[in-house]
Scaffold this motif. Structure first.
Motif, mmCIF file in Angstrom:
data_model
loop_
_atom_site.group_PDB
_atom_site.id
_atom_site.type_symbol
_atom_site.label_atom_id
_atom_site.label_comp_id
_atom_site.label_asym_id
_atom_site.label_seq_id
_atom_site.Cartn_x
_atom_site.Cartn_y
_atom_site.Cartn_z
ATOM 1 N N ILE A 198 0.811 -1.223 0.000
ATOM 2 C CA ILE A 198 0.000 0.000 0.000
ATOM 3 C C ILE A 198 0.845 1.274 0.000
ATOM 4 O O ILE A 198 0.560 2.206 -0.770
ATOM 5 N N PRO A 199 1.907 1.381 0.827
ATOM 6 C CA PRO A 199 2.728 2.606 0.751
ATOM 7 C C PRO A 199 3.321 2.831 -0.642
ATOM 8 O O PRO A 199 3.391 3.972 -1.115
ATOM 9 N N GLN A 200 3.738 1.756 -1.302
ATOM 10 C CA GLN A 200 4.281 1.905 -2.652
ATOM 11 C C GLN A 200 3.202 2.367 -3.625
ATOM 12 O O GLN A 200 3.462 3.172 -4.528
ATOM 13 N N LEU A 201 1.982 1.858 -3.422
ATOM 14 C CA LEU A 201 0.874 2.258 -4.277
ATOM 15 C C LEU A 201 0.573 3.750 -4.126
ATOM 16 O O LEU A 201 0.320 4.455 -5.106
ATOM 17 N N PHE A 202 0.608 4.253 -2.902
ATOM 18 C CA PHE A 202 0.309 5.662 -2.651
ATOM 19 C C PHE A 202 1.402 6.599 -3.178
ATOM 20 O O PHE A 202 1.113 7.727 -3.589
ATOM 21 N N LEU A 203 2.662 6.149 -3.132
ATOM 22 C CA LEU A 203 3.790 7.039 -3.417
ATOM 23 C C LEU A 203 4.424 6.809 -4.784
ATOM 24 O O LEU A 203 5.455 7.410 -5.087
ATOM 25 N N CYS A 204 3.824 5.961 -5.616
ATOM 26 C CA CYS A 204 4.455 5.613 -6.897
ATOM 27 C C CYS A 204 4.197 6.635 -7.992
ATOM 28 O O CYS A 204 4.702 6.494 -9.105
ATOM 29 N N GLY A 205 3.378 7.633 -7.720
ATOM 30 C CA GLY A 205 3.051 8.627 -8.731
ATOM 31 C C GLY A 205 1.714 8.411 -9.395
ATOM 32 O O GLY A 205 1.358 9.145 -10.320
ATOM 33 N N LEU A 206 0.967 7.431 -8.912
ATOM 34 C CA LEU A 206 -0.350 7.154 -9.496
ATOM 35 C C LEU A 206 -1.355 8.236 -9.135
ATOM 36 O O LEU A 206 -2.148 8.667 -9.979
ATOM 37 N N PHE A 207 -1.347 8.690 -7.894
ATOM 38 C CA PHE A 207 -2.320 9.671 -7.421
ATOM 39 C C PHE A 207 -1.787 11.110 -7.490
ATOM 40 O O PHE A 207 -2.517 12.029 -7.853
ATOM 41 N N VAL A 208 -0.534 11.270 -7.096
ATOM 42 C CA VAL A 208 0.116 12.590 -7.096
ATOM 43 C C VAL A 208 1.481 12.425 -7.753
ATOM 44 O O VAL A 208 2.203 11.465 -7.444
ATOM 45 N N PRO A 209 1.856 13.319 -8.690
ATOM 46 C CA PRO A 209 3.204 13.213 -9.271
ATOM 47 C C PRO A 209 4.271 13.179 -8.184
ATOM 48 O O PRO A 209 4.179 13.891 -7.178
ATOM 49 N N ARG A 210 5.267 12.361 -8.380
ATOM 50 C CA ARG A 210 6.274 12.176 -7.340
ATOM 51 C C ARG A 210 7.000 13.470 -7.007
ATOM 52 O O ARG A 210 7.348 13.718 -5.844
ATOM 53 N N ASP A 211 7.245 14.328 -8.019
ATOM 54 C CA ASP A 211 7.953 15.576 -7.738
ATOM 55 C C ASP A 211 7.078 16.604 -7.043
ATOM 56 O O ASP A 211 7.562 17.673 -6.643
ATOM 57 N N ALA A 212 5.775 16.297 -6.886
ATOM 58 C CA ALA A 212 4.872 17.200 -6.162
ATOM 59 C C ALA A 212 4.636 16.741 -4.734
ATOM 60 O O ALA A 212 3.913 17.403 -3.979
ATOM 61 N N LEU A 213 5.235 15.622 -4.349
ATOM 62 C CA LEU A 213 5.088 15.120 -2.990
ATOM 63 C C LEU A 213 5.929 15.954 -2.025
ATOM 64 O O LEU A 213 6.925 16.570 -2.430
ATOM 65 N N PRO A 214 5.553 15.990 -0.731
ATOM 66 C CA PRO A 214 6.441 16.605 0.272
ATOM 67 C C PRO A 214 7.822 15.947 0.235
ATOM 68 O O PRO A 214 7.955 14.784 -0.144
ATOM 69 N N GLY A 215 8.831 16.696 0.630
ATOM 70 C CA GLY A 215 10.206 16.242 0.488
ATOM 71 C C GLY A 215 10.477 14.854 1.030
ATOM 72 O O GLY A 215 11.076 14.009 0.350
ATOM 73 N N MET A 217 8.347 12.461 1.629
ATOM 74 C CA MET A 217 7.602 11.461 0.872
ATOM 75 C C MET A 217 8.260 11.183 -0.485
ATOM 76 O O MET A 217 8.277 10.040 -0.959
ATOM 77 N N GLU A 218 8.782 12.246 -1.095
ATOM 78 C CA GLU A 218 9.486 12.046 -2.367
ATOM 79 C C GLU A 218 10.710 11.162 -2.162
ATOM 80 O O GLU A 218 11.032 10.315 -3.012
ATOM 81 N N TRP A 219 11.392 11.350 -1.034
ATOM 82 C CA TRP A 219 12.552 10.498 -0.740
ATOM 83 C C TRP A 219 12.128 9.044 -0.572
ATOM 84 O O TRP A 219 12.781 8.130 -1.095
ATOM 85 N N LEU A 220 11.023 8.827 0.156
ATOM 86 C CA LEU A 220 10.513 7.461 0.295
ATOM 87 C C LEU A 220 10.136 6.874 -1.062
ATOM 88 O O LEU A 220 10.405 5.697 -1.344
ATOM 89 N N SER A 221 9.516 7.693 -1.887
ATOM 90 C CA SER A 221 9.129 7.219 -3.220
ATOM 91 C C SER A 221 10.346 6.789 -4.028
ATOM 92 O O SER A 221 10.283 5.817 -4.789
ATOM 93 N N ASP A 222 11.455 7.498 -3.845
ATOM 94 C CA ASP A 222 12.668 7.202 -4.617
ATOM 95 C C ASP A 222 13.288 5.861 -4.246
ATOM 96 O O ASP A 222 14.073 5.310 -5.028
ATOM 97 N N VAL A 223 12.987 5.343 -3.053
ATOM 98 C CA VAL A 223 13.576 4.067 -2.641
ATOM 99 C C VAL A 223 12.585 2.904 -2.775
ATOM 100 O O VAL A 223 12.906 1.780 -2.392
ATOM 101 N N MET A 224 11.415 3.174 -3.347
ATOM 102 C CA MET A 224 10.406 2.132 -3.529
ATOM 103 C C MET A 224 10.393 1.671 -4.982
ATOM 104 O O MET A 224 10.211 2.487 -5.900
ATOM 105 N N PRO A 225 10.605 0.387 -5.234
ATOM 106 C CA PRO A 225 10.742 -0.084 -6.619
ATOM 107 C C PRO A 225 9.502 0.104 -7.477
ATOM 108 O O PRO A 225 9.617 0.273 -8.691
#
Length: 273
Positions: A198-215, A217-225
């Protein structure tokens, strides 16, 4: 003095697991065939694996059918559906694999297998191959329905979508095998879904572009495959030819799959306590 005869002891020692032993292609293939036969004997599981992605894609199509188009004239269905073609195999294979391996261990099948000349890498590689083949069939069916019946279009070839979907499903297999080592019941195996998926689903860019996430969260997104799988699909959707970013993202997801399989082999236990 009583004890195990020398010849029997030698046979047992020869069957002892050696984690450093390289993968044996024949044993790996036999393991994969055994897993596929088990799947074939469970039609309800097969129906779930094959039908759920098609059902979800169809629901998405009708959900967005009445929505106004995006500023570029594209339907809302297109970007969401393209990403989901990679996400759905990942989620399905994670769940199926973690439960299947737990059943092998709790039933004692895994313990019996590991007294034969099979290494942990052979075993997990066989599972990965079997579920990878299953995921390929699943991806073909989901893509066929999406592209030819629901009107999904991408700038790039559907072949690249299929490739990314299969690689992403393999990641689900690897993570499912790894997580199954830390579960003692099927209920516990399912509980890893909200923790890992679920965290990967939320942070993968499906709902919000990754570069628009809080800092953070963007870092977490960068380490999620899963983020890289979705990004690779977005590249296929936007570009007619394969891009360097797409190949980089596929390589990252494949590397994460191999790491998950290696960690799964290192943590594999014979039996659930």
């Amino acid at each position: 003095m009583t004890g195990i005869p020398s010849a029997s002891a030698d046979r047992i020692r020869s069957h002892t697991i050696d984690p450093t032993r390289p993968i044996h292609p024949t044993i790996l293939g036999v393991t994969a065939i055994r897993v596929l036969r088990q799947l074939r004997a469970d039609p309800r599981t097969i129906a779930m694996i094959m039908a759920i992605p098609i059902l979800v894609m169809t629901l998405l199509y009708f959900m967005f059918s009445e929505q106004p188009p995006l500023p570029n004239g594209q339907s809302h269905f297109v970007p969401i559906a393209t990403a989901m073609l990679g996400i759905l195999p990942f989620v399905t294979m994670f769940l199926i694999t973690s439960i299947a391996m737990l059943r092998e261990r709790s039933s004692g099948t895994l313990e019996r297998l590991l007294t034969t000349p099979i290494s942990r890498l052979d075993l997990l590689g066989g599972y990965g191959l079997a579920f990878g083949i299953t995921a390929a069939v699943q991806a073909v069916l989901a893509c066929a329905v999406s592209f030819w019946f629901l009107g999904l279009t991408t700038a790039g070839s559907v072949v690249w979508v299929l490739l990314i979907a299969v690689v992403d499903a393999s990641l689900g297999v690897g993570l499912g095998l790894l997580c199954s080592a830390f579960a003692q019941t099927e209920f516990q195996a399912v509980q890893f879904l909200p923790v890992i998926v679920i965290p990967q689903l939320f942070l993968c860019g499906l709902f919000v572009p990754r570069d628009a996430l809080p800092g953070w969260m963007e870092w977490l997104s960068d380490v999620m495959p899963l983020s890289y799988a979705v990004q690779a699909l977005q590249e296929v959707s936007a570009h007619p030819d394969p891009t360097a970013v797409m190949w980089r993202d596929i390589a990252i997801v494949a590397a994460c799959t191999l790491v998950a399989l290696a960690l799964g082999a290192a943590t594999l236990r014979r039996r659930t306590p």
